[in-house]
Scaffold this motif. Structure first.
Motif, mmCIF file in Angstrom:
data_model
loop_
_atom_site.group_PDB
_atom_site.id
_atom_site.type_symbol
_atom_site.label_atom_id
_atom_site.label_comp_id
_atom_site.label_asym_id
_atom_site.label_seq_id
_atom_site.Cartn_x
_atom_site.Cartn_y
_atom_site.Cartn_z
ATOM 1 N N ARG A 295 79.817 26.034 26.148
ATOM 2 C CA ARG A 295 80.581 24.832 25.810
ATOM 3 C C ARG A 295 81.161 24.276 27.099
ATOM 4 O O ARG A 295 82.335 23.961 27.176
ATOM 5 C CB ARG A 295 81.705 25.218 24.880
ATOM 6 C CG ARG A 295 81.950 24.509 23.546
ATOM 7 C CD ARG A 295 81.327 23.199 23.307
ATOM 8 N NE ARG A 295 81.894 22.581 22.120
ATOM 9 C CZ ARG A 295 82.513 21.414 22.111
ATOM 10 N NH1 ARG A 295 82.626 20.715 23.224
ATOM 11 N NH2 ARG A 295 83.007 20.940 20.986
ATOM 12 N N PHE A 298 84.264 23.962 29.055
ATOM 13 C CA PHE A 298 85.264 24.874 28.524
ATOM 14 C C PHE A 298 84.765 26.308 28.607
ATOM 15 O O PHE A 298 83.583 26.571 28.573
ATOM 16 C CB PHE A 298 85.577 24.553 27.061
ATOM 17 C CG PHE A 298 86.231 23.230 26.889
ATOM 18 C CD1 PHE A 298 85.496 22.135 26.454
ATOM 19 C CD2 PHE A 298 87.570 23.080 27.163
ATOM 20 C CE1 PHE A 298 86.103 20.910 26.293
ATOM 21 C CE2 PHE A 298 88.179 21.855 27.007
ATOM 22 C CZ PHE A 298 87.451 20.761 26.570
ATOM 23 N N ILE A 300 84.821 30.134 26.976
ATOM 24 C CA ILE A 300 85.136 30.967 25.823
ATOM 25 C C ILE A 300 85.381 32.382 26.325
ATOM 26 O O ILE A 300 84.554 32.906 27.080
ATOM 27 C CB ILE A 300 83.976 30.956 24.820
ATOM 28 C CG1 ILE A 300 83.765 29.524 24.351
ATOM 29 C CG2 ILE A 300 84.267 31.862 23.641
ATOM 30 C CD1 ILE A 300 82.670 29.381 23.346
ATOM 31 N N THR A 304 85.654 37.261 22.913
ATOM 32 C CA THR A 304 85.154 36.566 21.722
ATOM 33 C C THR A 304 83.642 36.686 21.645
ATOM 34 O O THR A 304 83.074 36.993 20.602
ATOM 35 C CB THR A 304 85.552 35.082 21.754
ATOM 36 O OG1 THR A 304 86.955 34.987 21.952
ATOM 37 C CG2 THR A 304 85.178 34.396 20.466
ATOM 38 N N VAL A 308 81.188 39.316 19.016
ATOM 39 C CA VAL A 308 80.034 39.059 18.155
ATOM 40 C C VAL A 308 78.882 39.992 18.513
ATOM 41 O O VAL A 308 78.306 40.668 17.648
ATOM 42 C CB VAL A 308 79.588 37.592 18.263
ATOM 43 C CG1 VAL A 308 78.347 37.361 17.439
ATOM 44 C CG2 VAL A 308 80.698 36.673 17.800
ATOM 45 N N GLY C 149 85.783 33.156 15.074
ATOM 46 C CA GLY C 149 86.493 32.786 16.292
ATOM 47 C C GLY C 149 85.595 32.051 17.255
ATOM 48 O O GLY C 149 85.980 31.035 17.845
ATOM 49 N N LEU C 150 84.375 32.533 17.393
ATOM 50 C CA LEU C 150 83.421 31.898 18.299
ATOM 51 C C LEU C 150 83.092 30.492 17.816
ATOM 52 O O LEU C 150 83.131 29.525 18.573
ATOM 53 C CB LEU C 150 82.146 32.741 18.383
ATOM 54 C CG LEU C 150 81.110 32.275 19.404
ATOM 55 C CD1 LEU C 150 81.663 32.366 20.804
ATOM 56 C CD2 LEU C 150 79.840 33.103 19.294
ATOM 57 N N ARG C 153 85.860 28.083 18.375
ATOM 58 C CA ARG C 153 85.971 27.663 19.763
ATOM 59 C C ARG C 153 84.864 26.699 20.138
ATOM 60 O O ARG C 153 85.030 25.830 20.968
ATOM 61 C CB ARG C 153 85.928 28.868 20.684
ATOM 62 C CG ARG C 153 87.275 29.503 20.820
ATOM 63 C CD ARG C 153 87.227 30.603 21.837
ATOM 64 N NE ARG C 153 88.434 31.382 21.767
ATOM 65 C CZ ARG C 153 89.479 31.182 22.558
ATOM 66 N NH1 ARG C 153 89.436 30.228 23.467
ATOM 67 N NH2 ARG C 153 90.551 31.927 22.445
ATOM 68 N N LEU C 154 83.719 26.855 19.495
ATOM 69 C CA LEU C 154 82.629 25.924 19.774
ATOM 70 C C LEU C 154 82.986 24.538 19.269
ATOM 71 O O LEU C 154 82.657 23.524 19.878
ATOM 72 C CB LEU C 154 81.338 26.412 19.116
ATOM 73 C CG LEU C 154 80.668 27.596 19.793
ATOM 74 C CD1 LEU C 154 79.433 28.019 19.018
ATOM 75 C CD2 LEU C 154 80.291 27.251 21.215
ATOM 76 N N MET C 155 83.655 24.515 18.138
ATOM 77 C CA MET C 155 84.006 23.228 17.555
ATOM 78 C C MET C 155 85.220 22.618 18.257
ATOM 79 O O MET C 155 85.285 21.417 18.469
ATOM 80 C CB MET C 155 84.326 23.399 16.068
ATOM 81 C CG MET C 155 83.109 23.812 15.270
ATOM 82 S SD MET C 155 83.378 23.724 13.510
ATOM 83 C CE MET C 155 84.580 24.995 13.278
ATOM 84 N N ASP C 156 86.164 23.453 18.586
ATOM 85 C CA ASP C 156 87.383 22.952 19.190
ATOM 86 C C ASP C 156 87.804 23.879 20.318
ATOM 87 O O ASP C 156 88.588 24.786 20.119
ATOM 88 C CB ASP C 156 88.484 22.879 18.128
ATOM 89 C CG ASP C 156 89.808 22.424 18.725
ATOM 90 O OD1 ASP C 156 90.820 22.491 18.008
ATOM 91 O OD2 ASP C 156 89.817 22.012 19.906
ATOM 92 N N PRO C 157 87.291 23.640 21.507
ATOM 93 C CA PRO C 157 87.466 24.604 22.588
ATOM 94 C C PRO C 157 88.913 24.791 23.017
ATOM 95 O O PRO C 157 89.241 25.758 23.682
ATOM 96 C CB PRO C 157 86.657 24.019 23.739
ATOM 97 C CG PRO C 157 85.780 23.004 23.117
ATOM 98 C CD PRO C 157 86.483 22.501 21.923
ATOM 99 N N GLU C 158 89.758 23.859 22.638
ATOM 100 C CA GLU C 158 91.136 23.988 23.084
ATOM 101 C C GLU C 158 92.004 24.772 22.120
ATOM 102 O O GLU C 158 93.204 24.833 22.262
ATOM 103 C CB GLU C 158 91.740 22.596 23.283
ATOM 104 C CG GLU C 158 91.270 21.980 24.579
ATOM 105 C CD GLU C 158 91.317 20.465 24.531
ATOM 106 O OE1 GLU C 158 91.694 19.847 25.538
ATOM 107 O OE2 GLU C 158 90.991 19.899 23.463
#
Lengths: 326, 252, 320
Positions: A295, A298, A300, A304, A308, C149-150, C153-158
């Protein structure tokens, strides 16, 4: 005269090393700031970036992955159970709790002092755990990780309770969710200590293997079981708290990496330990790179992503055994 | 009468039952005997619809088992398997009352209480009536389970090795009780028995199975011959007459 | 019989008292403001208490095991994962703006399918080995949490680390829009499940005897499991997933309810588990919030206690 095992082991070692080098280079290249290899020799800023951010981060990841994987392996040998690792014996959670209490009670203490207390807490947690599982029959292999996870979550609830009341939840979450994005030169050096400890494990590798063969065999071969046991536990406690205090908790590394290596090349520690360290580094580095790219721009947190991957691998390991008697 | 036609059962590639054709006569005790792995328990569980029938049909008095609603079958046939009772903090009296469930569906009536009281008496369970199953010995629990089946008051009673856990005294008294109750109430009882002498002494009809098939069927006199024993169990055993019944001397 | 009814009555009275305190303590005279706010919160707590207590009890009866709970086997985090997946698949903004009741129904349907699948997998993998099944369930739970959670974060990284790291259920910030749909679900379930109380007792005798006594075992089990899934989804949708990594709240209230009910019969245990769960939550919340002045910490304490109970149950069993 190389046996098949030794040959496979060598292959794994070299393969992992090669993958590691490749990923190392990739890791240095990936990031938010502008960086290009070509400019490295032209502009001094690029060197700055490399030295203060990219290189330390990559080193931190490699050291973390390697030492956590080795820590997991040591635990598995000491407790004679394939499905455990520091976060599943209460070590990680106890270390966090210890750090939290230190931050609240003695905020002025030096980092080394805080770290030592955390390690002592991790050790204490593991000892309590070992007392608990003594009540289990030796055939109940899968009960141990289960009890461990629950035990860990109880300690964590206690820490969260304290954090809620003292409004330090943010602080606790830093230790809870492993993340390399804050790693800079001057802020990660403790991890080299973790690496050294993993190396120390290599030195006592043979003795650890014998310990894993059982009480009778150990005594027969003249091994001082208590010393080795304590040495192993202390190494694990130290590695755990070093990693937690520097980058936070990354569960499942210590669980899945030794199991994968064991499936591939067996349990002789001196042979497989390098592979475990290398593969640990490779996996964590891959996850961190993925976390940086998926992403972009950003990031991650690696915990996290690895959460997975780690659980999927764990499930695969558990479910594949359906044919075997546990 | 129970008609079993072309019943087969497979687990994976293994054939457990191979094209069974049987007629179990109405009234009296039929004993199912045979060596381990012959398929006796499987046949019984298929007969009691504990497992679904994949090949063939089973009919009770002409009624197709697969086509009859299960709640209705519960009033026609009762089974006791070797699976132990799971949650055992139940009193003996309550257990027997469960045997009446197909009738009272959770609201016991006076009639149900009478039947339970009679069963407690019949099976010598009165002193244990209020005790929990966990507090009983294996044999006492077994008797309680059988008493429960008896409370169900069905025309057909299927029992899978009911004499396990029972010492000689209770094994004998149970078989005698079964015999009496079967004939008194004109029921059809099918019992899987390990001890062929119990079968010889109390059963009216014998079915001997081997390798998933019916090897012999008939009266005890017809089935219990030295040649048949040899075929079934691969043993040389003397078959003698004792007190009007066949006795198989298999242990010396 | 009378002693069991007496316990139920006692529990009900205690709950009424706790609810009254909850509504009125520390109100400082601002009734217009406080009462509706607290009434909504009380309703949410009661609904969650019912949903989790009853679903766990049903699950334990169906699986013949006092240690298993839907949460232990990852059902609640499965729901959160499915919720997140739906948002991802049906496309962010559009889906999120749908009527919450429709969203809820859609999620419920997906949950029914997903939970049946999970249950099948667990049964097949676990088989006779209970520890194995629980461990696989727990790991599935952690997996669902991690991948949720992943995805988030992909959808809303903040998204902030704190929210992701410890998502303890919060009664202070429950999902108001779902209060009425949740109430509807709970009310609908009451007569349907109460009707099953005698048949549930028969389940206590094990599978073979349940079939023998005329229970349509397969169908009945699926029907009850569907309700378990629906109730778990309702509670999770309303307040979020309990506990980390698994929740022991259901286990705790079932263990307590079994103790205080004094019988295995479901006509006593079903109401008792609701009363115990509600009392624990309402009483606990009142205690922590109004008396001790501590923050949103009830669920943490509950999980702590529940975890201890769980450990006690497993370790005790092994000794015998």
């Amino acid at each position: 005269m190389q046996t098949k095992m030794q040959a496979e082991s060598r292959l794994l070692n070299w393969g992992s090393a090669a993958a590691l080098l490749l990923l190392f280079a990739v890791s240095l290249s990936v990031g938010v700031a502008d960086f290009s290899w070509r400019n490295l020799f032209a502009m001094p800023d690029e060197w700055q970036l490399l030295l203060t951010s990219r290189l330390p981060r990559t080193f931190a990841i490699v050291l973390t992955g390697a030492s956590m994987a080795v820590a997991g392996m040591i635990l598995q040998i000491l407790m004679k159970n394939r499905f455990i690792e520091p976060s599943m014996v209460g070590a990680t959670q106890s270390a966090s709790l210890g750090l939290l209490l230190m931050a609240l009670l003695f905020p002025a203490a030096t980092l080394m002092v805080k770290m030592s207390v955390a390690a002592a807490a991790a050790l204490a947690g593991m000892l309590v755990f070992m007392l608990l599982i003594r009540r289990l029959p030796p055939t109940a292999q899968l009960m141990v990780p289960l009890v461990g996870i629950i035990f860990g979550s109880i300690i964590e609830s206690a820490a969260v309770f304290v954090a809620y009341e003292t409004e330090t939840l943010q602080l606790l979450s830093v230790w809870h969710l492993g993340d390399f994005s804050g790693v800079l030169l001057g802020r990660y050096e403790l991890l080299w200590l973790a690496g050294l400890l993993a190396l120390a494990a290599y030195l006592i590798a043979d003795r650890l293997t014998i310990l894993g063969l059982g009480e009778t065999v150990s005594i027969n071969l003249g091994l001082n079981r208590q010393t080795i046991l304590w040495a192993g536990l202390v190494i694990v406690a130290l590695i755990t708290s070093l990693v937690v205090v520097t980058v936070g908790s990354i569960p499942f590394i210590g669980l899945v990496v030794p199991n994968i290596v064991s499936r591939l090349v067996g349990d002789k520690l001196r042979q497989s330990l390098p592979a475990v360290a290398l593969l640990g580094a490779v996996l964590v580095l891959s996850c961190d790179i993925i976390g940086r790219l998926i992403r972009y721009p950003f990031e991650i947190p690696v915990a996290t992503v690895f959460g997975v991957l780690g659980t999927v691998l764990f499930l695969a390991l558990l479910m594949k055994r359906s044919g075997h008697a546990v | 009468m129970i008609h079993i036609e072309n019943v087969s059962h497979h687990i994976g590639k293994q054939t457990i039952l191979n094209n069974i054709r049987l007629e179990i006569p109405a009234g009296g005790i039929t004993a199912l005997i045979g060596p381990n792995g012959a398929g006796k328990s499987t046949l019984l569980s298929l007969m009691a619809r504990l497992q679904p029938l994949t090949h063939g049909s089973i009919r009770y008095n002409g009624r197709d088992l697969a086509a009859t609603p299960t709640a209705e079958m519960a009033r026609k046939l009762a089974i006791l398997t070797q699976e132990g009772s799971v949650q055992s903090r139940i009193s003996v009296r309550d257990l027997l009352m469960f045997g009446r469930f197909p009738y009272h569906q959770g609201r016991p009536q006076a009639l149900d209480r009478e039947i339970v009281a009679a069963a407690l008496h019949e099976f010598g369970l009165e002193p244990l009536a209020e005790r929990y199953l966990t507090e009983l010995s294996g044999g006492q629990r077994q008797r309680a389970m059988i008493a429960m089946v008896f409370c169900q008051q069905t025309d057909y009673v299927l029992l899978d090795e009911p004499l396990n856990n029972l010492d000689m005294y209770y094994a004998k008294s149970l078989m005698q009780l079964l015999q009496r109750l079967t004939h008194e109430h004109k029921r059809t009882t099918v019992v899987v028995l390990h001890d062929i002498n119990q079968a010889a002494a109390y059963a009216d009809h014998i079915i001997a199975m081997q390798h998933g098939q019916v090897a012999f069927a008939g009266t005890p006199d017809e089935v219990f011959t030295e040649a048949n024993i040899k075929t079934l169990f691969n043993m040389d055993a003397a078959v003698i007459d004792y007190a009007g019944k066949k006795l198989v001397v298999h242990h010396v | 019989m009378p002693s069991e009814k007496r316990n139920l009555l006692l529990a009900a009275l205690l709950l009424a008292a706790a609810s009254a305190l909850f509504m009125t303590l520390n109100a400082r005279g601002m009734w217009d403001f406080v009462l509706p706010l607290r009434a909504a919160k009380l309703l949410a707590i009661l609904l969650v208490a019912y949903a989790i207590g009853v679903s766990t009890l049903l699950f334990q009866t169906l699986t013949h095991n006092p240690i298993l709970t839907p949460s232990l086997l990852g059902f609640d985090t499965l729901y959160v994962f499915l919720q997140t997946l739906l948002v991802l698949v049906l496309g962010g903004i559009g889906y999120v703006q749908l009527n919450p009741a429709w969203k809820f129904s859609g999620e419920m349907l997906v949950m029914l399918g997903g939970s049946m699948l999970l249950f099948q997998v667990l049964l097949r993998q676990g088989g006779r080995d209970l520890a194995r099944m629980i461990l696989i369930g727990v790991i599935f739970g952690i997996f669902f949490r991690s991948i949720t959670g992943l995805l988030q974060r992909l959808m809303d990284p903040e998204a902030f680390a704190v929210a992701q790291a410890f998502s303890y259920a919060s009664f202070n910030s429950f999902n108001r829009q779902l209060l009425w749909p949740a109430l509807l679900v709970v009310l609908a379930s009451m007569p349907l499940l109460w009707r099953e109380r005698h048949r549930l007792d028969v389940h206590l005798l094990g599978r073979d005897q349940a079939v023998n006594l005329g229970i349509a075992y397969q169908r009945h089990t699926l029907w009850l499991l569907a309700w378990v899934a629906v109730l778990v989804a309702t509670a999770t949708a309303l307040v979020g997933p309990f506990g980390y990594p698994v929740s022991f709240f259901g286990l705790l209230v079932c263990a307590l309810a079994n103790h205080f009910a004094g019988t295995l019969r479901h006509n006593v245990r079903l109401p008792m588990v609701f009363l115990v769960a509600a009392l624990l939550l309402v009483g606990g919340q009142t205690l922590f919030e109004h008396v001790l002045g501590m923050q949103a910490v009830l669920s943490v304490v509950v999980e702590f206690a529940g975890g201890l109970v769980f450990l006690y149950l497993i370790l005790r069993k092994k000794q015998t």
